[in-house]
Enzyme design. Sequence first.
Site, PDB file in Angstrom:
ATOM      1  N   LYS A  23       3.086  55.383 -64.632  1.00 27.57           N
ATOM      2  CA  LYS A  23       4.224  54.588 -65.141  1.00 27.57           C
ATOM      3  C   LYS A  23       4.400  54.854 -66.635  1.00 27.57           C
ATOM      4  O   LYS A  23       3.433  54.765 -67.397  1.00 27.57           O
ATOM      5  CB  LYS A  23       3.949  53.106 -64.880  1.00 27.57           C
ATOM      6  N   ASP A  53      12.498  51.859 -64.034  1.00 28.69           N
ATOM      7  CA  ASP A  53      12.732  50.469 -64.428  1.00 28.69           C
ATOM      8  C   ASP A  53      13.404  50.433 -65.794  1.00 28.69           C
ATOM      9  O   ASP A  53      13.603  51.460 -66.447  1.00 28.69           O
ATOM     10  CB  ASP A  53      11.448  49.631 -64.384  1.00 28.69           C
ATOM     11  N   SER A  97      10.148  55.086 -67.172  1.00 25.98           N
ATOM     12  CA  SER A  97      10.088  53.785 -67.840  1.00 25.98           C
ATOM     13  C   SER A  97       9.769  53.968 -69.310  1.00 25.98           C
ATOM     14  O   SER A  97       8.987  54.851 -69.674  1.00 25.98           O
ATOM     15  CB  SER A  97       8.973  52.935 -67.180  1.00 25.98           C
ATOM     16  N   ARG A 148       9.014  48.339 -75.298  1.00 26.70           N
ATOM     17  CA  ARG A 148       7.918  47.642 -75.988  1.00 26.70           C
ATOM     18  C   ARG A 148       6.855  48.565 -76.579  1.00 26.70           C
ATOM     19  O   ARG A 148       5.936  48.096 -77.236  1.00 26.70           O
ATOM     20  CB  ARG A 148       7.252  46.656 -75.015  1.00 26.70           C
ATOM     21  N   HIS A 176       8.755  51.090 -70.760  1.00 29.90           N
ATOM     22  CA  HIS A 176       8.025  49.823 -70.887  1.00 29.90           C
ATOM     23  C   HIS A 176       8.956  48.732 -71.440  1.00 29.90           C
ATOM     24  O   HIS A 176       8.542  47.869 -72.210  1.00 29.90           O
ATOM     25  CB  HIS A 176       6.811  50.021 -71.809  1.00 29.90           C
ATOM     26  N   ARG A 228      11.206  41.625 -66.052  1.00 30.31           N
ATOM     27  CA  ARG A 228      11.405  40.339 -66.732  1.00 30.31           C
ATOM     28  C   ARG A 228      12.058  39.266 -65.847  1.00 30.31           C
ATOM     29  O   ARG A 228      11.621  38.107 -65.884  1.00 30.31           O
ATOM     30  CB  ARG A 228      12.222  40.534 -68.008  1.00 30.31           C
ATOM     31  N   ARG A 246      19.346  44.918 -63.197  1.00 33.12           N
ATOM     32  CA  ARG A 246      19.549  43.472 -63.063  1.00 33.12           C
ATOM     33  C   ARG A 246      20.406  43.051 -61.878  1.00 33.12           C
ATOM     34  O   ARG A 246      20.764  41.880 -61.766  1.00 33.12           O
ATOM     35  CB  ARG A 246      20.193  42.919 -64.349  1.00 33.12           C
ATOM     36  N   GLY A 294      16.005  47.228 -67.460  1.00 31.12           N
ATOM     37  CA  GLY A 294      17.355  46.672 -67.474  1.00 31.12           C
ATOM     38  C   GLY A 294      18.084  46.677 -66.142  1.00 31.12           C
ATOM     39  O   GLY A 294      19.298  46.452 -66.111  1.00 31.12           O
TER      40      GLY A 294
HETATM   41  C1  LIG Z   1       6.003  40.464 -71.700  1.00 29.51           C
HETATM   42  C2  LIG Z   1       5.887  41.783 -70.999  1.00 29.51           C
HETATM   43  C3  LIG Z   1       4.629  42.218 -70.604  1.00 29.51           C
HETATM   44  C4  LIG Z   1       4.506  43.437 -69.940  1.00 29.51           C
HETATM   45  N1  LIG Z   1       3.258  43.823 -69.488  1.00 29.51           N
HETATM   46  C5  LIG Z   1       3.133  44.993 -68.816  1.00 29.51           C
HETATM   47  C6  LIG Z   1       1.868  45.394 -68.297  1.00 29.51           C
HETATM   48  O1  LIG Z   1       0.849  44.711 -68.425  1.00 29.51           O
HETATM   49  N2  LIG Z   1       1.794  46.594 -67.640  1.00 29.51           N
HETATM   50  C7  LIG Z   1       2.897  47.379 -67.461  1.00 29.51           C
HETATM   51  O2  LIG Z   1       2.796  48.444 -66.866  1.00 29.51           O
HETATM   52  N3  LIG Z   1       4.101  46.995 -67.924  1.00 29.51           N
HETATM   53  C8  LIG Z   1       4.247  45.844 -68.577  1.00 29.51           C
HETATM   54  N4  LIG Z   1       5.484  45.462 -69.031  1.00 29.51           N
HETATM   55  C9  LIG Z   1       6.651  46.353 -68.823  1.00 29.51           C
HETATM   56  C10 LIG Z   1       7.380  46.055 -67.523  1.00 29.51           C
HETATM   57  O3  LIG Z   1       6.583  46.269 -66.394  1.00 29.51           O
HETATM   58  C11 LIG Z   1       8.651  46.935 -67.386  1.00 29.51           C
HETATM   59  O4  LIG Z   1       8.268  48.283 -67.458  1.00 29.51           O
HETATM   60  C12 LIG Z   1       9.683  46.650 -68.482  1.00 29.51           C
HETATM   61  O5  LIG Z   1       9.732  45.278 -68.817  1.00 29.51           O
HETATM   62  C13 LIG Z   1      11.077  47.140 -68.094  1.00 29.51           C
HETATM   63  O6  LIG Z   1      11.597  46.465 -67.000  1.00 29.51           O
HETATM   64  P1  LIG Z   1      12.607  45.213 -67.147  1.00 29.51           P
HETATM   65  O7  LIG Z   1      13.698  45.641 -68.064  1.00 29.51           O
HETATM   66  O8  LIG Z   1      13.077  44.980 -65.740  1.00 29.51           O
HETATM   67  O9  LIG Z   1      11.829  44.072 -67.696  1.00 29.51           O
HETATM   68  C14 LIG Z   1       5.646  44.239 -69.685  1.00 29.51           C
HETATM   69  C15 LIG Z   1       6.895  43.770 -70.082  1.00 29.51           C
HETATM   70  C16 LIG Z   1       7.022  42.562 -70.726  1.00 29.51           C
HETATM   71  C17 LIG Z   1       8.393  42.078 -71.116  1.00 29.51           C
END
Ligand SMILES: Cc1cc2nc3c(=O)[nH]c(=O)nc-3n(C[C@H](O)[C@H](O)[C@H](O)COP(=O)(O)O)c2cc1C
Length: 338
Positions: free
Chosen positions: A212, A267, A234, A239, A236, A291, A271, A269
Site C-alpha cells: 500500500k 484509495d 495511495s 499524510r 496515504h 476516513r 466518496r 477521496g
Molecule cells: C487518521 C488517519 C490514520 C491513518 N492510519 C493509517 C494506518 O495506520 N495504516 C495505513 O495503511 N493507512 C492509514 N491511513 C491512510 C488511509 O488508510 C488511507 O490510505 C487514506 O486516508 C486515503 O483514503 P481516504 O481519502 O478514503 O481517507 C490513515 C489515515 C488517517 C486519516
Amino acid sequence: MNYNECIELARGRVGKVCKACPECNGRACGNKMPGPGAKGIGDTAIRNYNKWKEIRVQMDTLVKKRPIDTSLSLFGKTFRYPFFAGPVGAVNLHYGDSLNDVSYNDILVSACAEFGIAAFTGDGTDSNVMVAATRAIKNAKGFGIPTVKPWNIETIREKMALVHDADPFAVAMDIDAAGLPFLQNLNPPAGSKSVEELKAIREAAGVPFIVKGIMTVKGALKAKEAGAAAIVVSNHGGRVLDQCPATAEVLEEIAEAVGGSMKILVDGGIRSGTDVFKALALGADAVIIARPFVTAVYGGGREGVESYINKIGAELKDTMAMCGVASLDEITRDCVRR
Ligand SMILES: Cc1cc2nc3c(=O)[nH]c(=O)nc-3n(C[C@H](O)[C@H](O)[C@H](O)COP(=O)(O)O)c2cc1C
C-alpha cells in the site's frame, strides 16, 4: 439508521479537528495532524477528492435490462462490493477518545465482515494494536486485512506471527508510512525498503501480500518484482508527503503498466459509488475508503458501518445500471471520460 443520521451523531464524538462533514473532502481538517488532515500545506487530500469529480461517467440506457452483480472475487474470497474499509491507526489521537484502536477495529472488522465486505486494520507503536487487530480478524474468520507498518525486519517477523495466527486472506504493508514522523525517528531504523527487503517480507507474509502506498509506475514495477500480489495506489490520504499528485491522476498509467499481472486497489477521496465505478473504469480491481468509515463507526457503530456500506453499494449499483453494465468486468475505460 441512514448515513446522514450517523454523521450527525458522529459530530458530537469525533473531537476537535474532524467536523464529520456531510462530504469528507479534506477541506475542514486541512493540514491538521494530529487530526485526519494532510501533511505540509495540506492540499493533497483535497486534490484526491477533487480529481475524481473531474472524471465523468458515460450514460447508456440502450441496453437490455439485466440483474446487476456488484460482487468481487479476490484471493479466493467473494465480497458483496468492490470496496474495502481502509486502515486507520491511532483513532483516539486523531478523532477522539470515545474509541481507541482496539474498540474501533473490533466494531469495524466484525461489521464489515457481517455486511459482505472486509476491513483493513492499522498498526501502531503500541504493540497491543496489532494484537487486538489480528484477534478481531481471527474472530471474523479471516475476513480482514492486517496492515503492518514497515518496521525493522525483526519487528515485522513478530507481527507476522500474529498475522499467521489470525489466518487472514491477505496481509498489507503501508510502505509509504516511511513518511510518518514517528517511523522516521525509530531505532533500529524503519521506513523505506529495498526490493530485496520487500521480497523477504513478502515471503514472511505467507498469504497474498499487498503493498500500500504506490504512486508511480516505477514503484509498481518494484512491488511486482518483489512478488506482491496487489498494490494500493495511495498517497496515504496526503499524510506522508506534501504535494503528491492525486491518486486519480496516476491510477490509469499504473494500471496500464502492471494491471493483469497483479491486483490493483486505489484509495484517496473516493466518496461515492460513482467514484468507485470511475476507479474501476480506470483499471482498479477494487478500492479502499478510509476516513468516512471512521465517522460511520464513531457515529453509529455496527449500524453506522452497515448504513455506509449500503449507501456506497446502492450508488455503485445505480451507476452501473445507468451506464449499461451488469458486472464489474463490464466496467471498462470507455465508461468514463476525463
Ligand atoms: C487518521 C488517519 C490514520 C491513518 N492510519 C493509517 C494506518 O495506520 N495504516 C495505513 O495503511 N493507512 C492509514 N491511513 C491512510 C488511509 O488508510 C488511507 O490510505 C487514506 O486516508 C486515503 O483514503 P481516504 O481519502 O478514503 O481517507 C490513515 C489515515 C488517517 C486519516
